[in-house]
Scaffold this motif. Sequence first.
Motif, PDB file in Angstrom:
ATOM      1  N   THR A  28       3.476  65.619  57.203  1.00 13.07           N
ATOM      2  CA  THR A  28       4.178  66.823  57.650  1.00 13.07           C
ATOM      3  C   THR A  28       4.567  66.664  59.109  1.00 13.07           C
ATOM      4  N   LEU A  29       5.847  66.844  59.380  1.00 16.80           N
ATOM      5  CA  LEU A  29       6.368  66.746  60.745  1.00 16.80           C
ATOM      6  C   LEU A  29       6.791  68.126  61.230  1.00 16.80           C
ATOM      7  N   VAL A  30       6.545  68.395  62.484  1.00 19.46           N
ATOM      8  CA  VAL A  30       7.067  69.602  63.126  1.00 19.46           C
ATOM      9  C   VAL A  30       8.315  69.194  63.904  1.00 19.46           C
ATOM     10  N   ALA A  31       9.474  69.669  63.442  1.00 20.21           N
ATOM     11  CA  ALA A  31      10.741  69.363  64.117  1.00 20.21           C
ATOM     12  C   ALA A  31      11.008  70.486  65.119  1.00 20.21           C
ATOM     13  N   THR A  38      21.997  73.948  69.117  1.00 18.42           N
ATOM     14  CA  THR A  38      22.185  72.915  70.131  1.00 18.42           C
ATOM     15  C   THR A  38      21.183  71.767  70.021  1.00 18.42           C
ATOM     16  N   SER A  39      20.286  71.833  69.056  1.00 17.33           N
ATOM     17  CA  SER A  39      19.241  70.826  68.929  1.00 17.33           C
ATOM     18  C   SER A  39      19.829  69.467  68.553  1.00 17.33           C
ATOM     19  N   ASN A  40      19.334  68.409  69.202  1.00 24.25           N
ATOM     20  CA  ASN A  40      19.812  67.068  68.882  1.00 24.25           C
ATOM     21  C   ASN A  40      19.131  66.477  67.657  1.00 24.25           C
ATOM     22  N   ILE A  41      18.157  67.196  67.080  1.00 22.23           N
ATOM     23  CA  ILE A  41      17.540  66.733  65.838  1.00 22.23           C
ATOM     24  C   ILE A  41      17.827  67.685  64.674  1.00 22.23           C
TER      25      ILE A  41
END
Length: 215
Positions: A28-31, A38-41
Amino acid sequence: MEGIVYKQQSYLENDRLLFVYTKLGRITLVAKGSQKMTSNIRNVAQYLNLIYFKEVPNKNMYALVEGKTLNDFQNIKSDFDLMTQASILFDLLGFVSDNDDHESIYTLLEGALLHYSKESILSFGFKLLRYLGYQISLKPDGRRVKGVNIKTASIVYEKEPYVANIDVHQTTLLVRLTYLDYDKIDTIDEINYRELKEFMYAYYEYHTDHKLTRK
């Protein structure tokens, strides 16, 4: 590390949780901030993406670091029906336990997406059975084959009392789906495809005692 995002959900105000399947299993990743325009991910943190991210040893939940998209599978995402069918792969992934051979299963999953077709979905499902311990015995012994029986998990023969849940032609297709590489599998007509898919659902449900949503 590489992984495939099989689920995502909103988290806190601007973040997303990414549920990713990797060669090490589920992570599990927290993005962080990925819900912001505006997020680059933002584009990385999407369902059905093959992504790269920095590996953090001995943790199952951590921040997405150095994330980038390796394949966004737009060929699948551009069609709602294809997306629905692709989700079957992730439903089947739910049968995988923490102790299973994740490296092999990940390779199967990635291959099914990279060589995507309706046949690759069935092929993944039948190939996966080997790693779950429910593989179908498909080696004939020389007698005339009648089909395959779900309960015996094997080929059945004429003059035997067992019901054939799929016929001889479908059994031949099943052998190809189980053992051939994805790119070597021929197109299956709609009638046989539907019947083999129903057989796959019924087989999983019988041997795992877990109901699947029909798609």
